[in-house]
Structure formats: C-alpha cells, structure tokens
Design a protein around this motif. Structure first.
Motif, short mmCIF file in Angstrom:
data_model
loop_
_atom_site.label_atom_id
_atom_site.label_comp_id
_atom_site.label_asym_id
_atom_site.label_seq_id
_atom_site.Cartn_x
_atom_site.Cartn_y
_atom_site.Cartn_z
N ASP A 179 0.83 -1.20 0.00
CA ASP A 179 0.00 0.00 0.00
C ASP A 179 0.87 1.26 0.00
N THR A 180 0.25 2.37 -0.32
CA THR A 180 0.93 3.66 -0.30
C THR A 180 0.17 4.66 0.55
N THR A 181 0.89 5.65 1.03
CA THR A 181 0.29 6.81 1.68
C THR A 181 0.40 7.97 0.71
N THR A 182 -0.73 8.53 0.32
CA THR A 182 -0.75 9.54 -0.74
C THR A 182 -1.30 10.86 -0.22
N TYR A 183 -0.63 11.95 -0.62
CA TYR A 183 -1.09 13.29 -0.26
C TYR A 183 -1.09 14.16 -1.52
N HIS A 184 -2.23 14.76 -1.81
CA HIS A 184 -2.35 15.65 -2.97
C HIS A 184 -2.13 17.09 -2.53
N TYR A 185 -1.12 17.73 -3.09
CA TYR A 185 -0.80 19.11 -2.71
C TYR A 185 -1.80 20.11 -3.28
N PRO B 152 0.79 17.36 -12.09
CA PRO B 152 0.14 17.46 -10.79
C PRO B 152 1.07 16.93 -9.70
N LEU B 153 1.11 17.65 -8.58
CA LEU B 153 2.06 17.31 -7.52
C LEU B 153 1.38 16.48 -6.44
N THR B 154 1.93 15.31 -6.23
CA THR B 154 1.41 14.37 -5.25
C THR B 154 2.58 13.71 -4.53
N ARG B 155 2.48 13.58 -3.23
CA ARG B 155 3.46 12.81 -2.47
C ARG B 155 2.94 11.39 -2.35
N VAL B 156 3.70 10.43 -2.85
CA VAL B 156 3.31 9.02 -2.77
C VAL B 156 4.44 8.26 -2.08
N LEU B 157 4.14 7.67 -0.93
CA LEU B 157 5.15 6.93 -0.16
C LEU B 157 4.71 5.49 -0.01
N ALA C 134 9.06 4.11 -4.61
CA ALA C 134 9.19 4.12 -3.15
C ALA C 134 8.79 5.44 -2.55
N HIS C 135 9.19 6.55 -3.20
CA HIS C 135 8.88 7.88 -2.67
C HIS C 135 8.87 8.91 -3.79
N THR C 136 7.67 9.36 -4.12
CA THR C 136 7.49 10.46 -5.08
C THR C 136 7.27 11.73 -4.27
N LEU C 137 8.14 12.73 -4.47
CA LEU C 137 8.15 13.92 -3.61
C LEU C 137 7.80 15.18 -4.39
#
Length: 431
Positions: free
Chosen positions: A204-210, A307-312, A328-331
């Motif tokens: 799974d991932t933890t996703t945050y949309h800026y 589009p900017l998204t943090r995906v961990l 692994a980590h999109t910043l």
C-alpha cells in the motif's frame, strides 16, 4: 522486444564476480543508474522497460535538438560524485551547468538569503542537466555494458517469490503477444509512481495531494545567469529558476554567457492551462514573481504540467523484492531533492550487494534487504519532512507565520555555522 548485450563500458567491471542476477523493473534514469552501479561492482542485471528504447549510437549527433523545449534535473554534488565513481561523469558534464550560488526570497516580503560556493568552499552546489541528455548517456552506457541486458516493450504481469529466488513474468508484442519469465536472486522495482510491481506485491501507499501543479519548461532571459539558481516563494507555491548550458559548449566554462534557464512554476491545480497556452502571459507572470532578479524573461519554450502528489510506499522491501525510486517515494519538486534521494538509495543498495558478493553470500537475502531499508529510512524521512515543511511553511497565509519565516530567512543568512549545515544537506552530503 529489444535484448541488448554489447561489449565494454567505462562504468562496468571487466568481468562478473558473481553468477547471481538482479532483475530491475523500470529502465528510466533511476533503473539504468542502478544497473550501472551494479555493473561497476561486477553484478549482472536485466532491465525491463515498458516503453520502447530509441536506437542510439555513440557516433550520433550530440547537439541539442530543442533549444527551449526540455525538462531538466538538478543533480546534487553527491549525485555527481556517484556518477564520477562509476566513470560516467566525463560523458555527462558537457551538458551540465554548475550552480555556484543560490538566492532565496519570498514574493512581497523582506526576508532573503544566499548561499555562495566561495563562502562554503565547495566546487559547486550541484549541476543542472537536460533530462534528454542524461537519459541518452545512461542508455548508451547500459547498452555497452556486458553485465547489463536491456529488454524494452516489456509489461510486467506477475511476480512470484521462492525461498532462494524471485520469478518475474512479462508480456511483449512481436506480431502477436508473447509471455516470458525471468528468474533472479532479487527484484528491484524502479517503475515509477504508479509502480506495477508494487501493486502486484500488494504494498500500500500513503498519498497526499498538494492541490498544486508544476509548470516545467525552459526560458531565455536577457541577462546571463552567471550560474545562479533562484528560489522564490509565492502564495501559490515555490518557484525556481535554474541555470542551463548554452546551446553549444561546456556549461561549466567560466566564460559562458548562458541565457537559458530551467523554470519550475507551481500553481493551484486547475489554473495550469493559462500558463501552458499563452507564452506572453507565462512570461509576464514570471516577471511579476521574480522582478529583475533574473533579468527580463524574453522567450519561453514548450511547457509541461505535472500534478504534484506525495506518494510513499508503506514498505520498501517484501521478501526478495525492493521498491526504489519514485515507486518508493514520489516527492514535491521543491529544492530538487527527489532524484538525488533515489540515487543515494541506489548507491547504498549496490554497495551492500557488492559486500555480500565478496563474502560469497546471497545478494537477495531478505535480511540484507531489510537492513538496506532500515539504513535508508533516516535520510528519506529527513528529506520528506524538509520538502513538506518548505511547501507548507511558505504557503501558509497567516501573517504571523509569514513574519516568522522571513525572520528565519534573515537569520539563516546572517548567523554563523547554519549555512554549512544546510549547504551540505542540499548537496546530499549528509545522509
């Protein structure tokens, strides 16, 4: 399907020192760099890329085909050192442009700070390079490496793990669809933010949309850049103008009069079209945001919107499989930390596998891979916290917060012993 296994590369070892193999899913910049790092240590790998690789020859014209139409990457000093270590930097540097100084400020505020290479006693803070050139040289080096096999147009469809190996199934099209399986000691997934391998492993991932979109492109200014990077913060988000090479010549030439600059402009998602479609509006907006810090913006090239998204990834190791790179980590692109963090990950794992080979032990041992994951968490968490702190701290509208961050900028510029710590961090020398 292309299967390339040519002879000799400056980045590769003269012969394999292990029969163990690594499968790499994803043959972009991170995947190819990791394969070259492994080859440097005498470890063979097979790289599977879903897209089609272009036909390249070392004798191809090396000139730039798009004067103002390219994406670019800021390479930290540590990343440059890694490419030097594997003998590739000499091939890259002619299209790289040094960053000698970094100027930081906020639109409509009094706070500002500057980093200067002379004060920090460094050769540079990093280099800026066109993605197309970096990709071309990585691919050429990989094609010439006897320890690297390239398979393009390959779509991963299944991953199965055994006690002593991992099996990857993929499909490819040659007149009709075919399926094939490959087996190796370890699988490393470098297949991007929407990683297929990560999904097949049920990670799974933890996703945050800026709620932000980055407008990325190249512009020309009437004033030479003088190897200065400008970081500017606006209510919409962080902005950056980075120095680029001239159309011809070495970007590290002291006498270069470069007018090309890479631009990352962040706007609220939904507003990107007006910056993509209207050159005059885009240039006027940049001018308003930067003032005369970069001179006058006189020309803009084709731009892309991202589009900017943090995906961990919630974990980066599953048995004999490693999740690496954007998988692994999109910043957020603020401060240009993402690719450089990926390169440090790749470098550490290649070194750990090399030591395992020298001891005659399994490079895919799950306990080794877990040690890698643990070893990298501190650096990764620090970079993630830094990026988010900058993004949220400089877009917070509260007047008290705005005052505090401007005071902090001045303190950073004036207080001793703070700049070297931040400079080393930005250069990737503290991990």
């Amino acid at each position: 399907m292309q299967n390339t296994d040519e002879n000799s590369t400056s980045a590769g070892a003269s012969q394999a020192i292990t029969e163990q193999q690594v499968l790499i899913a994803g043959g972009g910049h991170v995947g190819l760099s990791f394969a070259l790092l492994l080859a440097h240590h005498g470890i063979a790998s097979t790289v599977l890329e879903k897209n089609s690789y272009p036909d390249l020859s070392p004798d191809d014209d090396k000139g730039r085909s798009h004067y103002l139409d390219s994406r670019n990457t800021a390479l930290s000093r540590r990343t440059v050192q890694i490419y030097q270590e594997i003998g590739l930097w000499n091939e890259l540097q002619s299209h790289a442009c040094r960053i000698d100084a970094v100027k930081i400020s906020e639109q409509g505020s009094f706070g500002q700070a500057q980093l200067n290479k002379a004060e920090e006693q460094v050769e540079s803070f990093g280099q800026v390079m066109e993605n197309a050139w970096l990709g071309r040289k990585l691919l050429l080096a990989a094609k010439q490496a006897p320890l690297i096999t390239l398979i393009d147009n390959a779509n991963v469809i299944a991953v199965e793990q055994q006690s002593d190996s991992v099996t990857l199934s993929f499909s490819y099209y040659e007149g009709e669809e075919h399926e094939q399986q490959l087996q190796a000691s370890v699988l490393v997934a470098c297949d991007g933010r929407d990683s297929t391998v990560r999904q097949l492993l049920n990670i799974d991932t933890t996703t945050y949309h800026y709620q932000q979109t980055a407008i990325v492109g190249v512009v020309e200014t009437d004033r030479p850049h003088e190897h200065v990077a400008i970081e500017r913060f606006s209510p919409a988000g962080p902005l950056a103008v980075l120095p680029l090479t001239d159309p011809e010549g070495d970007g590290n030439d002291e006498y270069q009069q470069g007018h090309r600059r890479s631009v990352v402009w962040v706007c609220p998602t939904g507003e990107e079209d007006k910056y993509l479609e209207d050159d005059a509006h885009f240039l006027a907006t940049l001018q308003q945001a930067f003032g005369q810090r970069a001179g006058t913006f006189v020309q803009a090239g084709r731009r892309g919107a991202y589009p900017l998204t943090r995906v961990l990834a919630n974990k980066q190791v599953e048995g004999r499989c490693v999740i690496m790179g954007n998988a692994a980590h999109t910043l957020h692109p603020v401060a240009g930390q993402g690719f450089n963090l990926c390169m440090r990950d790749a470098h550490v794992l290649a070194q750990m596998m090399s030591r395992q080979v020298l001891k005659g032990e399994d490079i895919g041992d799950p306990s080794l891979l877990k040690r890698y994951e643990k070893a990298r968490l501190s650096d990764q968490k620090r970079v993630i916290r830094f990026c988010d702190a900058v993004v949220h701290g400089f877009t917070h509208p509260n007047p008290a917060v705005k005052l505090a961050r401007n005071v902090a900028l001045i303190a950073f510029d004036k207080l001793p012993n703070i700049k070297p710590l931040v400079a080393n961090y930005a250069m990737g020398l503290k991990s």
